[in-house]
Design a protein around this motif. Structure first.
Motif, short mmCIF file in Angstrom:
data_model
loop_
_atom_site.label_atom_id
_atom_site.label_comp_id
_atom_site.label_asym_id
_atom_site.label_seq_id
_atom_site.Cartn_x
_atom_site.Cartn_y
_atom_site.Cartn_z
N PRO A 55 0.81 -1.24 0.00
CA PRO A 55 0.00 0.00 0.00
C PRO A 55 0.84 1.28 0.00
N ASP A 56 2.11 1.20 0.35
CA ASP A 56 2.95 2.40 0.37
C ASP A 56 3.62 2.67 -0.98
N THR A 57 4.24 1.63 -1.55
CA THR A 57 4.99 1.84 -2.81
C THR A 57 4.11 1.60 -4.03
N LEU A 58 3.01 0.88 -3.86
CA LEU A 58 2.09 0.49 -4.94
C LEU A 58 2.69 -0.52 -5.92
N THR A 59 3.89 -1.02 -5.62
CA THR A 59 4.49 -2.08 -6.43
C THR A 59 4.14 -3.43 -5.81
N ILE A 60 4.38 -4.51 -6.54
CA ILE A 60 4.02 -5.85 -6.09
C ILE A 60 4.60 -6.10 -4.68
N ASP A 61 3.79 -6.70 -3.80
CA ASP A 61 4.23 -6.96 -2.43
C ASP A 61 5.11 -8.21 -2.42
N PRO A 62 6.42 -8.04 -2.20
CA PRO A 62 7.33 -9.19 -2.33
C PRO A 62 7.02 -10.29 -1.31
N ASN A 63 6.41 -9.90 -0.18
CA ASN A 63 6.11 -10.90 0.86
C ASN A 63 4.95 -11.81 0.47
N VAL A 73 5.96 0.76 -10.99
CA VAL A 73 4.83 1.63 -11.33
C VAL A 73 5.12 3.10 -10.96
N PHE A 74 4.81 4.00 -11.87
CA PHE A 74 5.11 5.44 -11.76
C PHE A 74 6.62 5.71 -11.65
N GLY A 75 7.45 4.69 -11.90
CA GLY A 75 8.89 4.85 -11.75
C GLY A 75 9.39 4.52 -10.35
N ASN A 76 8.50 4.01 -9.49
CA ASN A 76 8.91 3.59 -8.14
C ASN A 76 9.52 2.19 -8.20
N PRO A 77 10.75 2.03 -7.72
CA PRO A 77 11.39 0.72 -7.83
C PRO A 77 10.66 -0.36 -7.04
N CYS A 78 10.51 -1.54 -7.66
CA CYS A 78 10.06 -2.73 -6.93
C CYS A 78 11.17 -3.12 -5.97
#
Ligand SMILES: *Cc1c(COP(=O)(O)O)cnc(C)c1O
Length: 357
Positions: free
Chosen positions: A105-113, A131-136
């Motif tokens: 919910p913070d980075t909006l990228t796939i939750d690795p956990n 997404v939006f350029g935020n690193p996974c």
């Protein structure tokens, strides 16, 4: 007042493009790996600090080539529901099964956990999106992939120019792709790239993107993913302006930041990120507040976009219904505000005022 859309394509001074047109007229070569395409590939590799970059006709075929080059066809591909539809459709088009893992919910990228619990005997690859350029979380994803013998393809459509821990974000994974579409931060009209650290995969891509043959020697199944000299020319022009474009976007993003705190939330990126200011997303408390902001902005001829909506796990043509509550929730509350280099500071200020009203 003039209409303000979520983005406006940057066009270089016409004269700069004309200089390249003269080169095309002189060479007589319009496509098929011409001199401008080669020059553009080399210049882009240098600008990004990556190797084995293939300039292709768009960012969607880049994803399809990536799946083909890694022999993923037919398996399950773990992916994110919070992205543009092309991430999912490329998987489906290659006859793979998308398996959606919810987002952080913070980075909006796939939750690795949540990735490991989605792995089955049929899983062949992970396709996350910066997404939006935020690193996974590239480190954790790499560990999981190594442990389960999976390939990683990053959809880096938004990641042009982003650095993570000092390295191009597009240098991670077995393959990273990018989109150079006219609506993206950096564009070649239509276009995209496939990037890999592996020389072997790169050689395969070189053939695949041009029908699988050199002259009369047919080596493998291929497709037409070639970009033209005109697209390369646009790319070469825009490379000269990209630092300036990013700087201007940064200034406007800093202005927008006064919105934060007024019950508006922003996605968070890791501290190790040098960001590219590709988008300015804000998350509202609820969908009603978002819809009312859209209505108010529309009265002033300002048209933000609901990126990304709907959550891709809810696409009507998916056979297997899967639930991703965080992505489904965020996608109803997130809005990308207008951001492009010649947007004025006054416009940003009025967008802030109208949004907060
Ligand atoms: C734009 C986009 C694509 C597709 O790129 P095209 O060049 O338009 O084909 C793929 N993935 C994401 C996340 C995108 O935003």
């Amino acid at each position: 007042m003039k209409i303000i859309n979520v983005t406006k394509t940057f066009l270089p001074p016409l004269q700069e493009y004309e200089e390249y047109l003269k080169e095309i007229w002189a060479s007589g070569q319009l496509t098929n790996q011409g001199p401008l395409l080669k020059k553009f590939e080399e210049s882009t590799e240098e600008y990004l600090g990556v190797s084995n970059l293939h300039f292709v006709s768009n960012g969607t075929i880049a994803l399809q080539l990536a799946l083909k080059a890694l022999d993923i066809t037919g398996g399950e591909v773990i992916t994110t529901p919070f992205s543009y539809v092309a991430t999912t459709s490329a998987i489906l088009w290659e006859r793979c099964e998308p398996v959606f893992v919810d987002i952080d919910p913070d980075t909006l990228t796939i939750d690795p956990n949540k990735i490991e619990q989605a792995i089955t005997g049929k899983t062949k690859a992970i396709m996350p999106v910066h997404v939006f350029g935020n690193p996974c979380d590239v480190e954790v994803i790499e560990k999981i992939a190594a442990k389960h013998n999976l390939k990683v393809i990053y959809d880096g459509a938004h990641a042009f120019g982003v650095k993570y821990k000092g390295k191009s974000l597009l240098s991670y994974g077995d393959i990273s792709t990018c989109s150079f579409h006219a609506t993206k931060l950096f564009h070649t009209i239509e276009g995209g790239a496939v990037i890999t650290n592996s020389r072997k995969i790169s050689d395969k891509l070189e053939l695949m993107k041009r029908f699988g043959h050199y002259g009369d020697s047919h080596k493998m199944l291929g497709i037409n993913a070639k970009a033209s000299e005109f697209q390369a020319a646009m790319g070469l022009c825009n490379l000269n302006h990209i630092d300036n474009i990013i700087e201007k976007r940064q200034r406007l993003s800093d202005l927008y930041d006064r919105l934060v705190g007024y019950n508006l939330q922003r996605p968070k990126a890791s501290d190790d990120t040098k960001y590219n200011y590709a988008y300015y997303p804000v998350i509202f408390e609820n969908e009603d507040k978002l819809l009312s902001a859209i209505e108010k902005l529309k009265e002033h001829d300002i048209f933000p976009r609901r990126y990304f909506f709907p959550s891709l796990n809810t696409l009507p043509y998916l056979v297997n219904k899967q639930s991703c509550p965080i992505s489904e929730d965020v996608s109803t509350r997130i809005l990308c505000l207008p951001l492009y280099p010649d947007l004025t500071e006054e416009a940003v200020n009025s967008i802030c005022e109208i949004t907060l009203k």
